[in-house]
Design an enzyme around this catalytic site. Structure first.
Site, PDB file in Angstrom:
ATOM      1  N   CYS A 114       0.836  -1.203   0.000  1.00  0.00           N
ATOM      2  CA  CYS A 114       0.000   0.000   0.000  1.00  0.00           C
ATOM      3  C   CYS A 114       0.880   1.265   0.000  1.00  0.00           C
ATOM      4  CB  CYS A 114      -1.003  -0.033   1.144  1.00  0.00           C
ATOM      5  SG  CYS A 114      -2.423   1.058   0.863  1.00  0.00           S
ATOM      6  N   HIS A 209      -3.662  -4.933   0.489  1.00  0.00           N
ATOM      7  CA  HIS A 209      -3.147  -5.430   1.767  1.00  0.00           C
ATOM      8  C   HIS A 209      -3.272  -6.953   1.816  1.00  0.00           C
ATOM      9  CE1 HIS A 209      -2.368  -1.803   4.270  1.00  0.00           C
ATOM     10  NE2 HIS A 209      -3.175  -1.232   3.385  1.00  0.00           N
ATOM     11  N   GLU A 211      -1.877  -9.052   3.701  1.00  0.00           N
ATOM     12  CA  GLU A 211      -1.845  -9.628   5.055  1.00  0.00           C
ATOM     13  C   GLU A 211      -3.241  -9.922   5.593  1.00  0.00           C
ATOM     14  OE1 GLU A 211      -1.621  -5.088   5.796  1.00  0.00           O
ATOM     15  OE2 GLU A 211      -1.089  -6.513   4.212  1.00  0.00           O
TER      16      GLU A 211
END
Length: 231
Positions: A114, A209, A211
Site C-alpha cells: 500500500c 493489503h 496480510e
C-alpha cells in the site's frame, strides 16, 4: 541466533492512542506477523527512528516489508500538496527511504504494501496521484474488486490471471519509476496494483493489503512464502 528462520523486518507506523495525540505507539497490523509466521518466517517490527540506525536494522533482518499508513509527502516527488489532508509524516518517509536504500545496498529483498509501494515508486523517481476515487472500501477485510495480472510476472505466478483484492487507498502510482514494470492493474480504471523491479533489484510492491487476505484469497499466503523463499 537461530539461523533456520528467515527474519522479516516490518516497518512500523507511529500512531497516537489517545485523543490528545500524546501517547504514541509504534504499531503495525498483527496480520503481518501472522502471515510471516504461517509462511515459516520470524517477524520483527522495526520502529520508526533515526536514519542512522537503519544499517544495523537491515543487517539484522533477511527481508524487509514497508507497511501501509500515511500519504507520502509530495515534496519527495517534486509536487505541492493539492489535497486537504494532514495525513503525512515526513520523518517516517525519511526513515523508511533510508531503510529502503540500505536494503538495496545490502541486497536484501523488499516488499512494499500500500503506502510501501508508493514510497518505493517515489524513491526510484516515480510520482503519485494525490487523490483517486473508488478505492476506499473502509476496513481491509474481504475484497472489493478484481485485478488483471501481466503474463510472465511474479504476481501472475502467485495470483493467476485474475484475483480479487481489498482496496484501502486514496492515492496511487501516477508515473511509474524507471526500472520497474507494472504487473497488475485494476480493470475498472487501470490503477497500478503491483510493480516488480526489472533491473536486478529484489523489490516488488502491491497496492492492496495481502496480510488481511492470507487465509481468504489464493495467492496471498503464497506471496509471503515467495518473499521468504525466493525474492
Amino acid at each position: 541466533m537461530n539461523m533456520s528462520r528467515t527474519i522479516v523486518g516490518v516497518s512500523a507506523n507511529l500512531c497516537p492512542v489517545d485523543p490528545e495525540g500524546k501517547n504514541l505507539h509504534s504499531s503495525v497490523s498483527s496480520q503481518f506477523a501472522e502471515g510471516i509466521r504461517q509462511a515459516g518466517g520470524l517477524p520483527m517490527v522495526i520502529p520508526m527512528g533515526d536514519p542512522s540506525l537503519v544499517k544495523d536494522y537491515v543487517e539484522t533482518i533477511d527481508k524487509l516489508i514497508l507497511s501501509g499508513g500515511q500519504n507520502v509527502d509530495p515534496s519527495l516527488y517534486g509536487e505541492e500538496k493539492t489535497i486537504e489532508s494532514d495525513d503525512y509524516n515526513i520523518e517516517r518517509d525519511q526513515f523508511e527511504l533510508a531503510l529502503l536504500k540500505e536494503a538495496v545496498r545490502q541486497n536484501k529483498p523488499v516488499l512494499g504494501i500500500c503506502r510501501g509501494v508508493q514510497l518505493i515508486n517515489v524513491a526510484f523517481g516515480g510520482t503519485l496521484n494525490q487523490e483517486i476515487e473508488g478505492h476506499w472500501q473502509g476496513l481491509p477485510f474481504g475484497t472489493s474488486h478484481s485485478i488483471e495480472t501481466k503474463k510472465g510476472s511474479v504476481v501472475e505466478q502467485l495470483f493467476g490471471q485474475a484475483s480479487r483484492i481489498n482496496s484501502v487507498h486514496r492515492q496511487s502510482i501516477k508515473d511509474l519509476a524507471p526500472n520497474f514494470r507494472a504487473t497488475a492493474f485494476d480493470p475498472r480504471d487501470h490503477t497500478i496494483e503491483a510493480i516488480e523491479a526489472v533491473d536486478g533489484h529484489r523489490i516488488m510492491g502491491l497496492q492492496w493489503h495481502p496480510e488481511y487476505l492470507v487465509n481468504e484469497e489464493e495467492g496471498n499466503l503464497e506471496l509471503f512464502r515467495y518473499l521468504l523463499q525466493e525474492l
